[in-house]
Scaffold this motif. Structure first.
Motif, PDB file in Angstrom:
ATOM      1  N   ALA A 483     -13.729  16.499  -4.454  1.00  0.00           N
ATOM      2  CA  ALA A 483     -13.919  15.822  -4.014  1.00  0.00           C
ATOM      3  C   ALA A 483     -14.547  15.063  -2.934  1.00  0.00           C
ATOM      4  CB  ALA A 483     -14.925  17.027  -2.692  1.00  0.00           C
ATOM      5  N   ARG A 484     -15.968  14.746  -3.730  1.00  0.00           N
ATOM      6  CA  ARG A 484     -17.115  13.532  -3.358  1.00  0.00           C
ATOM      7  C   ARG A 484     -15.851  12.267  -4.652  1.00  0.00           C
ATOM      8  NH1 ARG A 484     -21.789  16.762  -3.185  1.00  0.00           N
ATOM      9  NH2 ARG A 484     -21.879  15.832  -5.527  1.00  0.00           N
ATOM     10  N   ARG A 485     -15.475  12.837  -5.897  1.00  0.00           N
ATOM     11  CA  ARG A 485     -15.088  11.713  -6.627  1.00  0.00           C
ATOM     12  C   ARG A 485     -13.971  11.106  -5.619  1.00  0.00           C
ATOM     13  NH1 ARG A 485     -12.100  12.644 -12.147  1.00  0.00           N
ATOM     14  NH2 ARG A 485     -12.191   9.977 -13.048  1.00  0.00           N
ATOM     15  N   LYS A 486     -12.730  11.856  -5.113  1.00  0.00           N
ATOM     16  CA  LYS A 486     -12.193  11.583  -4.867  1.00  0.00           C
ATOM     17  C   LYS A 486     -11.603  10.273  -3.159  1.00  0.00           C
ATOM     18  CE  LYS A 486      -7.744  13.842  -1.906  1.00  0.00           C
ATOM     19  NZ  LYS A 486      -8.119  13.508  -0.880  1.00  0.00           N
ATOM     20  N   ALA A 487     -13.197  10.816  -2.369  1.00  0.00           N
ATOM     21  CA  ALA A 487     -13.748   9.441  -1.876  1.00  0.00           C
ATOM     22  C   ALA A 487     -13.804   8.256  -2.344  1.00  0.00           C
ATOM     23  CB  ALA A 487     -15.035  10.261  -1.158  1.00  0.00           C
ATOM     24  N   MET A 488     -14.777   8.524  -2.799  1.00  0.00           N
ATOM     25  CA  MET A 488     -14.812   7.753  -3.825  1.00  0.00           C
ATOM     26  C   MET A 488     -14.125   5.957  -3.820  1.00  0.00           C
ATOM     27  SD  MET A 488     -18.469   8.709  -6.194  1.00  0.00           S
ATOM     28  CE  MET A 488     -19.149   7.590  -6.818  1.00  0.00           C
ATOM     29  N   TYR A 489     -12.642   6.928  -4.613  1.00  0.00           N
ATOM     30  CA  TYR A 489     -12.008   6.421  -5.103  1.00  0.00           C
ATOM     31  C   TYR A 489     -11.228   5.690  -3.998  1.00  0.00           C
ATOM     32  CZ  TYR A 489     -12.366   7.021 -10.355  1.00  0.00           C
ATOM     33  OH  TYR A 489     -12.222   7.165 -11.356  1.00  0.00           O
ATOM     34  N   GLU A 490     -10.742   6.601  -3.148  1.00  0.00           N
ATOM     35  CA  GLU A 490     -10.291   6.174  -1.600  1.00  0.00           C
ATOM     36  C   GLU A 490     -10.975   4.539  -0.580  1.00  0.00           C
ATOM     37  OE1 GLU A 490      -9.862   9.779   0.414  1.00  0.00           O
ATOM     38  OE2 GLU A 490      -7.955   9.742  -0.288  1.00  0.00           O
ATOM     39  N   LYS A 491     -12.774   5.309  -1.415  1.00  0.00           N
ATOM     40  CA  LYS A 491     -13.360   4.368  -0.903  1.00  0.00           C
ATOM     41  C   LYS A 491     -13.078   1.961  -1.075  1.00  0.00           C
ATOM     42  CE  LYS A 491     -18.180   2.386   0.423  1.00  0.00           C
ATOM     43  NZ  LYS A 491     -18.054   1.133  -0.751  1.00  0.00           N
ATOM     44  N   MET A 492     -12.547   2.723  -2.751  1.00  0.00           N
ATOM     45  CA  MET A 492     -12.097   1.555  -3.569  1.00  0.00           C
ATOM     46  C   MET A 492     -11.717   0.503  -3.277  1.00  0.00           C
ATOM     47  SD  MET A 492     -13.895   2.950  -7.113  1.00  0.00           S
ATOM     48  CE  MET A 492     -13.045   1.628  -8.729  1.00  0.00           C
ATOM     49  N   GLN A 493      -9.916   1.563  -2.812  1.00  0.00           N
ATOM     50  CA  GLN A 493      -9.337   0.902  -2.467  1.00  0.00           C
ATOM     51  C   GLN A 493      -9.141   0.245  -1.477  1.00  0.00           C
ATOM     52  OE1 GLN A 493      -5.777   4.305  -4.225  1.00  0.00           O
ATOM     53  NE2 GLN A 493      -7.465   4.557  -3.874  1.00  0.00           N
ATOM     54  N   ALA A 494     -10.034   0.820  -0.148  1.00  0.00           N
ATOM     55  CA  ALA A 494      -9.725   0.170   1.000  1.00  0.00           C
ATOM     56  C   ALA A 494     -10.612  -0.698   0.968  1.00  0.00           C
ATOM     57  CB  ALA A 494     -10.612   0.646   2.216  1.00  0.00           C
ATOM     58  N   GLU A 495     -10.923  -1.171   0.056  1.00  0.00           N
ATOM     59  CA  GLU A 495     -12.114  -2.836  -0.354  1.00  0.00           C
ATOM     60  C   GLU A 495     -11.117  -3.284  -1.113  1.00  0.00           C
ATOM     61  OE1 GLU A 495     -16.521  -1.413  -1.383  1.00  0.00           O
ATOM     62  OE2 GLU A 495     -16.743  -3.763  -1.871  1.00  0.00           O
ATOM     63  N   PHE A 496     -10.278  -3.608  -2.148  1.00  0.00           N
ATOM     64  CA  PHE A 496      -9.656  -3.864  -2.883  1.00  0.00           C
ATOM     65  C   PHE A 496      -8.039  -4.685  -2.131  1.00  0.00           C
ATOM     66  CE2 PHE A 496      -5.601  -3.962  -5.666  1.00  0.00           C
ATOM     67  CZ  PHE A 496      -6.581  -4.217  -6.931  1.00  0.00           C
ATOM     68  N   ARG A 497      -7.627  -3.450  -1.050  1.00  0.00           N
ATOM     69  CA  ARG A 497      -6.720  -4.234  -0.662  1.00  0.00           C
ATOM     70  C   ARG A 497      -7.196  -5.909  -0.026  1.00  0.00           C
ATOM     71  NH1 ARG A 497      -5.713   1.210   0.898  1.00  0.00           N
ATOM     72  NH2 ARG A 497      -7.403   1.014   2.317  1.00  0.00           N
ATOM     73  N   ALA A 498      -8.344  -5.338   0.990  1.00  0.00           N
ATOM     74  CA  ALA A 498      -8.462  -6.469   1.900  1.00  0.00           C
ATOM     75  C   ALA A 498      -9.347  -7.208   0.820  1.00  0.00           C
ATOM     76  CB  ALA A 498     -10.138  -5.549   2.508  1.00  0.00           C
ATOM     77  N   THR A 499      -9.508  -7.124  -0.196  1.00  0.00           N
ATOM     78  CA  THR A 499     -10.641  -9.117  -0.409  1.00  0.00           C
ATOM     79  C   THR A 499      -9.721  -8.878  -2.047  1.00  0.00           C
ATOM     80  OG1 THR A 499     -12.034  -7.452  -1.844  1.00  0.00           O
ATOM     81  CG2 THR A 499     -13.273  -8.248  -0.133  1.00  0.00           C
ATOM     82  N   SER A 500      -9.237  -8.406  -2.720  1.00  0.00           N
ATOM     83  CA  SER A 500      -8.503  -8.674  -4.102  1.00  0.00           C
ATOM     84  C   SER A 500      -8.010  -9.720  -4.556  1.00  0.00           C
ATOM     85  CB  SER A 500      -8.171  -6.525  -4.590  1.00  0.00           C
ATOM     86  OG  SER A 500      -7.135  -7.162  -4.490  1.00  0.00           O
ATOM     87  N   PRO A 501      -7.460 -10.054  -5.211  1.00  0.00           N
ATOM     88  CA  PRO A 501      -6.624 -10.744  -5.867  1.00  0.00           C
ATOM     89  C   PRO A 501      -5.118 -10.391  -5.899  1.00  0.00           C
ATOM     90  CG  PRO A 501      -8.213 -11.322  -7.663  1.00  0.00           C
ATOM     91  CD  PRO A 501      -8.240  -9.989  -6.894  1.00  0.00           C
ATOM     92  N   PHE A 502      -5.645  -9.397  -5.826  1.00  0.00           N
ATOM     93  CA  PHE A 502      -3.854  -8.445  -6.190  1.00  0.00           C
ATOM     94  C   PHE A 502      -3.035  -7.955  -5.022  1.00  0.00           C
ATOM     95  CE2 PHE A 502      -6.820  -7.768  -9.523  1.00  0.00           C
ATOM     96  CZ  PHE A 502      -6.138  -7.862 -11.128  1.00  0.00           C
ATOM     97  N   ILE A 503      -1.594  -8.882  -5.226  1.00  0.00           N
ATOM     98  CA  ILE A 503      -1.168  -8.238  -4.137  1.00  0.00           C
ATOM     99  C   ILE A 503      -0.351  -6.834  -4.532  1.00  0.00           C
ATOM    100  CG2 ILE A 503       0.953  -8.971  -1.948  1.00  0.00           C
ATOM    101  CD1 ILE A 503      -0.138 -12.118  -3.007  1.00  0.00           C
ATOM    102  N   MET A 504      -0.673  -5.808  -4.114  1.00  0.00           N
ATOM    103  CA  MET A 504       0.798  -4.893  -4.608  1.00  0.00           C
ATOM    104  C   MET A 504       1.781  -4.034  -4.857  1.00  0.00           C
ATOM    105  SD  MET A 504      -1.724  -4.358  -6.813  1.00  0.00           S
ATOM    106  CE  MET A 504      -1.459  -2.578  -8.091  1.00  0.00           C
ATOM    107  N   ILE A 505       2.814  -4.074  -5.611  1.00  0.00           N
ATOM    108  CA  ILE A 505       3.551  -3.902  -3.817  1.00  0.00           C
ATOM    109  C   ILE A 505       3.872  -2.393  -4.206  1.00  0.00           C
ATOM    110  CG2 ILE A 505       6.054  -5.269  -3.942  1.00  0.00           C
ATOM    111  CD1 ILE A 505       5.311  -8.078  -6.203  1.00  0.00           C
ATOM    112  N   TYR A 506       4.682  -2.476  -5.008  1.00  0.00           N
ATOM    113  CA  TYR A 506       5.469  -1.095  -5.164  1.00  0.00           C
ATOM    114  C   TYR A 506       4.854  -0.151  -6.009  1.00  0.00           C
ATOM    115  CZ  TYR A 506       8.677  -2.172  -8.736  1.00  0.00           C
ATOM    116  OH  TYR A 506       9.310  -2.385  -9.845  1.00  0.00           O
TER     117      TYR A 506
END
Lengths: 538, 338
Positions: A483-506
């Motif tokens: 459960a904690r591991r899952k939460a950690m990946y969710e947090k990483m993704q939120a940060e990634f969406r906002a700052t990464s140089p990757f436009i994830m499409i589909y």
């Protein structure tokens, strides 16, 4: 293929086929097109298949072949990829310090050759993959195994028991998920070693031959022509439904469609959205689909000073018309997904905040110092739907003044440039290597951003240095509480969406169309869970 | 003495042609911006694996040295292993070439068998309906994409009318009824007395072969027409007519015989073109031939396969050119005297 284990001889198969032919010839002319009822014929583009060796292969088609013909210690449920079950393993437990995995095998197991399957084969197969150190070996190497230490780390402890020692106390789901990968397939040690040449651990022979224990066995592979699987009568669990499965390499979607409609093939696997839409109108044809572990993205090389500006990175994310692309180009073959973990994987997020917003993008560009936009290039492989998406993006970005020049090329050409990180923007895909979120942390891992770095991850290819995310990825793979591991990946993704140089499409959806007399065929999350052996014909 | 010198020069020319062919293909393969290692290890392999494979493939050595090593291997009859199929390149060629050979041979038989008489007919009826018809056929042959025409032919003759079998070389049912010893399935099935399978193989072959035949027909008929027009305007034709020879005799025995001399080159070169493998036809009809093999290898930077395939294609051209020279000499006595 010269197999030393019992298979149907040409003569025997000939008589079976002959009998079917005779039966068919009594019918009408069109009935001649029907395939024999015990044989499943699949139209499939498998020109990526370059070797049959589970210790070497990394290709999608081979992965499907391995999934149907080899066994592993553990597997995951097709219906719920987060659930694991024992394949060869009867049970397993993890030591208190989290570093030793003990496995007990099911009794009475046999390979397709008839040889008994014991812990010796399991230990040898896993060691072999590490010692050979081919492309997929790093999946097992992540637990600290090297050529020199693997014999001490993976050990037989009894006829049906073995232990695996990892260098750190990893999340058990991570270790077990990696063992479900094709590189974790178990080989018939006796058979393979009988074919060994100059201490190659049978590598040369295994490229074109088979030595497994799965529900089916490989009878023949003629590259770019045909792959024939046959039922393995020694398989320990439920026997395969079809007596044989014949994959025919047919690249053209229109050709696949014609053959499916005519009944010359039972399943068509590479239909374009247009052909797919056309066959669904046919009452005798059904379709099945499943989201896969492949995500498509556009990446922005941070070596380019314009793209390195956070506002520009964000602006570009607002310049893609996701919903229009989803409704047209991706219809039936993919769904909009703006995260680096594919849906179905532990911790995957389904938050998709971006949509086309030219005004917002313009404001961001102004803030970045580019009120009139700029000129930039994108490297693109000339295949659909990538080409369609890139052209759509080119149009919408133009509305904010960004002039995108598309540089087309074939797969290997574009990839060569990308790996040398000499691109501006790149559109590509990433297929997960094993069904665990750690596989896709390649998007954030970049321990050394220098040109000569040893690890050239996706983050490195785009010169993106994000130490905070990298550290989170390292911590998440060690987190033993799911459960904690899952939460950690969710947090990483939120940060990634906002700052990464990757436009994830589909995220890719794999679709197959099949004749209505076929049942039990479904597509899994990864290629190795596309189980043809479960498909029955009436 | 004269003959042996000519033979020596001919052999030297062949060797140089091969060497040139090898060199050009090899160096093009090395300058294209594609990393051949990616074909072996895939995109996800770690850098250490890539570096090791690069070394194993000898790609760290200077290009000239790589070329030298390659030529030495070829001279020993070793064309290397294909990355894409994990088989020796020679084995792959032995597997794919017969498929293309069977298709191309039937194709050229159809193309020349119909193309020559049609061309003659058009020349004799110059400006008439027959001439227009042949020209339109040629025009369609040139302007319609073979890919599209192939699909349309499949829809009509395979899917709708059920006259022929579909893509592939043989139906699943017959696949294991015979041993593909020569790889030319018509021959294999006939030799083993498998007549049902023979019919099925022929049924698969006839549509793609007709399509290729049609495309070579378009060219052959046009060339026949123009060679025949040239011959029919010659003085010997006028003289033959004056002598009272029948028109049929003049056309078929005199004019066509003379027109055949350049026509032989046209037909052999068309055949050579078909033997290279027609990629688009092979794609639409899922025909596992040489054209698809080479194209696929090229796209994946599988250089051993590309070089091996190119050598075969080169050999086909050299062989057919030689054949065309020999036929030339047989048909035109003047060339023998020189």
């Amino acid at each position: 293929m010269n197999s030393s284990f019992p298979v149907l001889t040409r003569r025997q198969l000939g008589s079976v086929a002959g009998a079917s032919a005779l039966a068919l010839s009594l019918g009408s002319v069109s009935a001649l097109a029907a395939t024999p009822v015990d044989t499943l014929v699949v139209a499939f583009a498998f020109d990526d298949m370059i070797t049959l060796d589970p210790g070497e292969t990394f290709e999608l088609s081979t992965s499907e072949m391995i999934g149907n013909t080899y066994s592993q210690l553990v597997r995951y449920e097709v219906t719920d990829p987060t659930k694991l079950y024992g394949d060869l393993a009867k049970s397993w437990k993890v030591s208190d310090d989290g570093r030793t995995y003990s496995f007990e095998l099911k009794p009475g197991l046999k390979f397709a050759s008839g040889n008994p399957l014991s812990a010796e084969d399991v230990v040898w197969s896993l060691q072999r993959a590490v010692i050979m150190d081919k492309s997929p070996a790093f999946i097992l190497g992540q637990f600290g195994f090297t050529k020199d230490n693997v014999k001490d780390k993976i050990k037989q402890t009894g006829p049906l028991s073995l232990t695996i020692d990892t260098d750190k106390a990893y999340a058990p789901t991570f270790v077990l998920n990696c063992l479900t990968a094709t590189v974790g397939s178990i080989l018939d040690k006796k058979l393979v070693l009988s074919k060994e040449v100059n201490g190659d651990l049978g590598a040369a022979w295994m490229k074109t031959n088979y030595a497994g224990s799965g529900p089916m066995k490989v009878r023949e592979w003629r590259p770019n022509e045909v792959l024939v699987l046959e039922r393995n009568d020694f398989y320990y669990a439920d026997k395969a439904k079809p007596a044989r499965v014949i994959y025919r390499h047919i690249k053209e979607s229109a050709t696949q469609r014609l053959m499916l409609e005519k009944g010359d093939v039972d399943i068509a696997r590479n239909l374009t959205p247009q052909d797919l839409a056309a066959v669904t109108a046919n009452k005798g044809i059904l379709t099945t689909a499943s989201p896969k572990g492949t995500v498509y993205y556009i990446s922005l090389n941070q070596k380019n000073p314009i793209l390195a500006k956070p506002e520009v990175r964000e602006a570009l994310k607002w310049l893609m018309d996701y919903s229009a692309i989803g409704d047209t180009i991706l219809k039936g073959i993919g769904v909009i997904h703006q995260n680096f973990l594919p849906v179905g994987m532990l911790g995957a997020s389904t938050v998709n905040p971006y949509k086309l917003d030219v005004e917002k993008a313009k404001a961001l560009l102004k803030k970045a110092g580019y009120p009139n936009g700029f000129k930039i290039t994108i490297d693109m492989r000339t295949v659909q739907p990538v080409q369609g998406i890139t052209e759509a993006f080119q149009q919408t970005a133009k509305r904010a003044g960004i002039d995108i020049e598309i540089i087309p090329g074939d797969g290997k050409q574009v990839l060569t440039k990308y790996r040398a990180r000499t691109h501006d923007m790149y559109i590509g895909q990433w297929g997960t290597d094993y069904w665990d979120p750690n596989s896709n942390t390649d998007f954030v891992r970049n321990a050394d951003n220098s040109d000569n770095a040893k690890v050239k991850s996706l983050a490195w290819r785009n010169a993106w240095d994000a130490p905070a995310l990298y550290m989170q990825a390292d911590a998440a793979v060690l987190e033993r509480d799911p459960a904690r591991r899952k939460a950690m990946y969710e947090k990483m993704q939120a940060e990634f969406r906002a700052t990464s140089p990757f436009i994830m499409i589909y995220q890719m959806t794999e679709v197959a169309a099949y004749r209505s007399n076929v049942s039990g065929f479904r597509i899994g999350s990864t290629s190795d869970t596309n189980y043809v052996y479960r498909a029955a014909k009436r | 003495m004269k003959f042996s010198r000519a033979l020596g020069r001919f052999a030297l020319a062949i060797v140089l042609t091969y060497l040139g062919l090898l060199a050009v293909t090899f160096f093009i393969g090395r300058v294209i911006p594609v990393d051949p290692v990616l074909a072996v290890v895939g995109d996800h392999a770690p850098e250490a694996v890539m570096a090791r494979v690069r070394e194993e493939m000898g790609l760290n050595k200077p290009v000239l040295e790589q070329f030298g090593i390659y030529v030495a291997k070829v001279l020993r009859g070793d064309f290397g292993t294909s990355v894409l199929t994990s088989n020796p390149v020679l084995d792959d060629i032995q597997r794919t070439f017969p498929a293309t050979f069977e298709l191309a041979t039937l194709g050229i038989l159809i193309g020349a068998g119909f193309g020559v008489p049609l061309g003659v007919w058009a020349a004799v009826r110059r400006g008439g309906l027959a001439d227009q018809l042949v020209r339109v056929m040629g025009l369609i042959g040139y302007s319609v994409p073979i890919f599209w025409l192939g699909l349309m032919a499949l829809v009509l003759f395979y899917a709708k009318l059920d006259w022929v079998a579909g893509p592939g070389r043989v139906d699943v049912t017959y696949e294991y009824m015979f041993t593909p010893s020569t790889g030319i399935l018509l021959l294999d099935t006939a030799m083993q007395g498998q007549w049902e399978a023979f019919r099925n193989v022929f049924s698969h072959l006839i549509l793609p072969a007709s399509l290729l035949g049609y495309f070579s027909l378009a060219y052959i008929s046009r060339m026949t027409r123009s060679f025949m027009l040239n011959e029919l305007s010659q003085e010997y034709v006028v003289a033959a007519r004056a002598k009272g020879l029948s028109e049929a005799r003049i056309i078929w025995r005199h004019a066509l015989r003379n027109a055949m001399v350049p026509l032989v080159t046209v037909i052999t070169l068309s055949y050579a073109g078909l033997l290279e493998g027609s990629v688009l036809t092979e794609t639409v009809f899922a025909w596992p031939g040489l054209g698809l093999y080479i194209t696929n290898s090229l796209q994946n930077a599988d250089m051993n396969a590309v070089l091996g395939g190119t050598l075969v294609v080169g050999s086909v051209f050299i062989g057919l050119n030689l054949l065309s020279d020999l036929l030339y000499r047989t048909l035109d006595p003047r060339t023998r005297q020189r």
